[in-house]
Design a protein around this motif. Structure first.
Motif, PDB file in Angstrom:
ATOM      1  N   HIS A  26       0.816  -1.212   0.000  1.00  0.00           N
ATOM      2  CA  HIS A  26       0.000   0.000   0.000  1.00  0.00           C
ATOM      3  C   HIS A  26       0.854   1.268   0.000  1.00  0.00           C
ATOM      4  O   HIS A  26       0.387   2.330  -0.431  1.00  0.00           O
ATOM      5  CB  HIS A  26      -0.915   0.001   1.236  1.00  0.00           C
ATOM      6  CG  HIS A  26      -1.953   1.068   1.227  1.00  0.00           C
ATOM      7  ND1 HIS A  26      -3.168   0.932   0.569  1.00  0.00           N
ATOM      8  CD2 HIS A  26      -1.965   2.312   1.774  1.00  0.00           C
ATOM      9  CE1 HIS A  26      -3.873   2.037   0.726  1.00  0.00           C
ATOM     10  NE2 HIS A  26      -3.178   2.893   1.451  1.00  0.00           N
ATOM     11  N   ASP A  65      -1.957  -3.589  -8.716  1.00  0.00           N
ATOM     12  CA  ASP A  65      -3.414  -3.611  -8.579  1.00  0.00           C
ATOM     13  C   ASP A  65      -3.967  -2.344  -7.944  1.00  0.00           C
ATOM     14  O   ASP A  65      -4.948  -1.766  -8.423  1.00  0.00           O
ATOM     15  CB  ASP A  65      -3.866  -4.853  -7.791  1.00  0.00           C
ATOM     16  CG  ASP A  65      -3.172  -4.982  -6.435  1.00  0.00           C
ATOM     17  OD1 ASP A  65      -2.280  -4.168  -6.119  1.00  0.00           O
ATOM     18  OD2 ASP A  65      -3.527  -5.914  -5.687  1.00  0.00           O
ATOM     19  N   LYS A  66      -3.340  -1.879  -6.883  1.00  0.00           N
ATOM     20  CA  LYS A  66      -3.799  -0.638  -6.247  1.00  0.00           C
ATOM     21  C   LYS A  66      -3.537   0.575  -7.159  1.00  0.00           C
ATOM     22  O   LYS A  66      -4.355   1.497  -7.238  1.00  0.00           O
ATOM     23  CB  LYS A  66      -3.126  -0.457  -4.890  1.00  0.00           C
ATOM     24  CG  LYS A  66      -3.675  -1.384  -3.801  1.00  0.00           C
ATOM     25  CD  LYS A  66      -2.911  -1.237  -2.503  1.00  0.00           C
ATOM     26  CE  LYS A  66      -3.542  -2.050  -1.383  1.00  0.00           C
ATOM     27  NZ  LYS A  66      -4.661  -1.373  -0.713  1.00  0.00           N
ATOM     28  N   PHE A  67      -2.423   0.566  -7.839  1.00  0.00           N
ATOM     29  CA  PHE A  67      -2.074   1.621  -8.793  1.00  0.00           C
ATOM     30  C   PHE A  67      -3.138   1.720  -9.892  1.00  0.00           C
ATOM     31  O   PHE A  67      -3.518   2.814 -10.318  1.00  0.00           O
ATOM     32  CB  PHE A  67      -0.705   1.301  -9.397  1.00  0.00           C
ATOM     33  CG  PHE A  67      -0.237   2.239 -10.469  1.00  0.00           C
ATOM     34  CD1 PHE A  67       0.442   3.412 -10.141  1.00  0.00           C
ATOM     35  CD2 PHE A  67      -0.440   1.947 -11.816  1.00  0.00           C
ATOM     36  CE1 PHE A  67       0.886   4.275 -11.129  1.00  0.00           C
ATOM     37  CE2 PHE A  67       0.005   2.797 -12.811  1.00  0.00           C
ATOM     38  CZ  PHE A  67       0.671   3.962 -12.469  1.00  0.00           C
ATOM     39  N   ASP A  68      -3.650   0.550 -10.331  1.00  0.00           N
ATOM     40  CA  ASP A  68      -4.657   0.504 -11.397  1.00  0.00           C
ATOM     41  C   ASP A  68      -6.080   0.735 -10.884  1.00  0.00           C
ATOM     42  O   ASP A  68      -7.002   0.902 -11.682  1.00  0.00           O
ATOM     43  CB  ASP A  68      -4.631  -0.857 -12.099  1.00  0.00           C
ATOM     44  CG  ASP A  68      -3.354  -1.101 -12.890  1.00  0.00           C
ATOM     45  OD1 ASP A  68      -2.690  -0.112 -13.257  1.00  0.00           O
ATOM     46  OD2 ASP A  68      -3.025  -2.280 -13.124  1.00  0.00           O
ATOM     47  N   GLY A  69      -6.276   0.676  -9.580  1.00  0.00           N
ATOM     48  CA  GLY A  69      -7.618   0.799  -9.021  1.00  0.00           C
ATOM     49  C   GLY A  69      -8.455  -0.447  -9.184  1.00  0.00           C
ATOM     50  O   GLY A  69      -9.681  -0.385  -9.285  1.00  0.00           O
ATOM     51  N   ARG A  70      -7.816  -1.645  -9.212  1.00  0.00           N
ATOM     52  CA  ARG A  70      -8.569  -2.896  -9.369  1.00  0.00           C
ATOM     53  C   ARG A  70      -8.139  -3.924  -8.322  1.00  0.00           C
ATOM     54  O   ARG A  70      -8.222  -5.132  -8.546  1.00  0.00           O
ATOM     55  CB  ARG A  70      -8.386  -3.466 -10.775  1.00  0.00           C
ATOM     56  CG  ARG A  70      -6.945  -3.564 -11.186  1.00  0.00           C
ATOM     57  CD  ARG A  70      -6.703  -4.212 -12.543  1.00  0.00           C
ATOM     58  NE  ARG A  70      -5.269  -4.271 -12.780  1.00  0.00           N
ATOM     59  CZ  ARG A  70      -4.468  -5.142 -12.196  1.00  0.00           C
ATOM     60  NH1 ARG A  70      -4.950  -6.027 -11.361  1.00  0.00           N
ATOM     61  NH2 ARG A  70      -3.169  -5.123 -12.425  1.00  0.00           N
ATOM     62  N   TYR A  71      -7.684  -3.450  -7.190  1.00  0.00           N
ATOM     63  CA  TYR A  71      -7.266  -4.327  -6.093  1.00  0.00           C
ATOM     64  C   TYR A  71      -8.443  -5.167  -5.597  1.00  0.00           C
ATOM     65  O   TYR A  71      -9.538  -4.657  -5.370  1.00  0.00           O
ATOM     66  CB  TYR A  71      -6.724  -3.441  -4.970  1.00  0.00           C
ATOM     67  CG  TYR A  71      -6.448  -4.122  -3.650  1.00  0.00           C
ATOM     68  CD1 TYR A  71      -5.328  -4.921  -3.480  1.00  0.00           C
ATOM     69  CD2 TYR A  71      -7.290  -3.926  -2.562  1.00  0.00           C
ATOM     70  CE1 TYR A  71      -5.066  -5.517  -2.257  1.00  0.00           C
ATOM     71  CE2 TYR A  71      -7.034  -4.512  -1.334  1.00  0.00           C
ATOM     72  CZ  TYR A  71      -5.920  -5.315  -1.186  1.00  0.00           C
ATOM     73  OH  TYR A  71      -5.659  -5.898   0.021  1.00  0.00           O
ATOM     74  N   ASP A  72      -8.244  -6.472  -5.443  1.00  0.00           N
ATOM     75  CA  ASP A  72      -9.278  -7.348  -4.902  1.00  0.00           C
ATOM     76  C   ASP A  72      -8.633  -8.561  -4.255  1.00  0.00           C
ATOM     77  O   ASP A  72      -7.416  -8.623  -4.095  1.00  0.00           O
ATOM     78  CB  ASP A  72     -10.282  -7.752  -5.998  1.00  0.00           C
ATOM     79  CG  ASP A  72      -9.653  -8.553  -7.138  1.00  0.00           C
ATOM     80  OD1 ASP A  72      -8.478  -8.982  -7.016  1.00  0.00           O
ATOM     81  OD2 ASP A  72     -10.327  -8.776  -8.161  1.00  0.00           O
ATOM     82  N   GLY A 277     -11.541  -3.574  -0.275  1.00  0.00           N
ATOM     83  CA  GLY A 277     -11.689  -3.968  -1.674  1.00  0.00           C
ATOM     84  C   GLY A 277     -11.374  -5.426  -1.903  1.00  0.00           C
ATOM     85  O   GLY A 277     -11.737  -5.994  -2.935  1.00  0.00           O
TER      86      GLY A 277
END
Length: 402
Positions: A26, A65-72, A277
């Motif tokens: 993060h 993933d967090k950089f792209d906004g698709r963290y899951d 998320g």
């Protein structure tokens, strides 16, 4: 003349993973993330990618993933790097998949053992330095991790590997035996699936145990899908064996819950602040197991948040083209054989409900009854409201819950 990037060593997956162990994914610096994104762009520009390059591209997608906004949940656990079997596509050899699952679980638990034990010899280790457990708690974890890996290790290595020996010797033996069995790709990329979001010691164990559960759910789906194929081709005795194998394997996860129960509550809440998320409700493998064992879920379930991130699973459940065990058993003409298969399926469903009950108890202890679940899910309140659903209705449907 080709210019060498002076940052190349710092941008390697090994270096980035090591930084995650020190600061948390993060908190990776923006400049580094931009450089990694450029690296990924260069890879995607290539017409074809070799095996290691494909894995590198997957790893970059995971770390960004967090950089792209698709963290899951999938990216939190780096599941794409573990290459879990998917029985919804090409047929999967269940026995080969079972051996690979055992190797993966042994690797994950050996990694927990090595991480917990390194503080006995390396007090200045800078990986996940916050809220480190007492030596007594780490000793308990070592015992439980060895117990959790015992069945898989026995299948892989036979009686030559004594996990009941002195914990230090057993850990060394397991780490060595697993390392010897890994392929070159596994030896490089499996360690790089440890990408904690924060600097709390217990997140290491938390991630590895969840990955072990996911490896198990994927194998359960393989066994159940294989049982459907066996029933449809008239091999009913072998189908019953496959369902029983799934029930046995699920039972082997009980020590994983004991290991997870050593998670310190304050440590959990410290790193959980950065996992919004990502929720276990997004587990695709568990959803496949639900569908295979119980048939398509009710419309309200399919419309719930449990399926928000899994449209492909929702399509599978409603498309009418993927056979489930209740559907396959309903087509068995011999009453006695149908009864035997249904009995085996009922035992598996009962084992799933026991798993859920244990999961609920642990979630309640960690979260509290009124705390929302990870990823803005309803948490313990949702689990508690659904845990008393009937095991099987008259059409043998398993009522699925998160």
């Amino acid at each position: 003349m080709t210019r060498t990037d002076p940052m190349a060593a710092l941008l390697s997956p090994e270096s980035v993973a090591a930084l995650c162990h020190r600061v948390g994914k993060h908190f990776l610096p923006a400049g580094l993330l931009n450089r990694l994104d450029a690296q990924r762009h260069d890879l995607r520009a290539q017409p074809t990618l070799a095996g290691d390059e494909r894995l590198r591209a997957r790893w970059l997608d995971t770390v960004l993933d967090k950089f792209d906004g698709r963290y899951d949940y999938n990216t939190y656990l780096a599941l794409d790097l573990l290459d879990l079997p998917d029985p919804t596509g090409e047929p999967v050899d269940p026995r080969a998949a079972a051996t690979r699952r055992d190797l993966l679980v042994c690797f994950l638990l050996a990694d927990v053992l090595a991480f917990e034990g390194r503080l006995d010899t390396c007090h200045d280790d800078r990986r996940l330095p916050l809220l480190r457990p007492s030596s007594e708690l780490r000793a308990k974890r070592t015992h439980l991790a060895l117990r959790a890996g015992a069945s898989a290790a026995e299948r892989l290595f036979g009686n030559g590997l004594d996990l009941g020996a002195h914990p230090g010797r057993a850990t060394t033996a397991l780490v060595h035996a697993v390392t010897e069995r890994l392929s070159t790709g596994q030896r490089r990329w499996w360690p790089l699936t440890m990408l904690p979001v924060y600097r709390v010691h217990d997140e290491w164990m938390f991630i590895r145990v969840l990955q072990a559960f996911e490896a198990t759910f994927a194998q359960l789906a393989v066994w159940l899908a294989h049982a459907v194929t066996l029933i449809d081709t008239g091999r009913l005795g072998r189908a019953d064996t496959a369902i029983t194998a799934a029930t046995t394997l699920l039972g082997e996860t009980r020590p994983l819950f004991s290991l997870m129960a050593t998670l310190q509550r304050d440590a959990f809440h410290a790193f959980r602040a950065y996992t919004d998320g990502a929720s276990a409700i997004q587990s695709a493998s568990f959803k496949l197991v639900e569908i295979l064992a119980g048939g398509p879920p009710q419309p309200a379930r399919l419309a719930s948040s449990a399926y928000d991130h899994m449209r492909h699973i929702r399509d599978l459940a409603t498309g009418g083209v993927w056979r489930t065990l209740p559907q396959a058993i309903a087509g068995v003409r011999t009453t006695e054989e149908a009864r035997l298969l249904h009995s085996s399926l009922a035992e598996f469903v009962a084992a799933i409900h026991r798993w859920r009950t244990t999961h609920l108890a642990l979630a309640r202890r960690m979260l509290g009854a009124a705390v929302p679940g990870t990823g803005a899910t309803d948490g313990v309140a949702y689990l508690d409201a659904t845990r008393h659903l009937p095991t099987l209705d008259r059409s043998h449907r398993l009522e699925a819950v998160a």
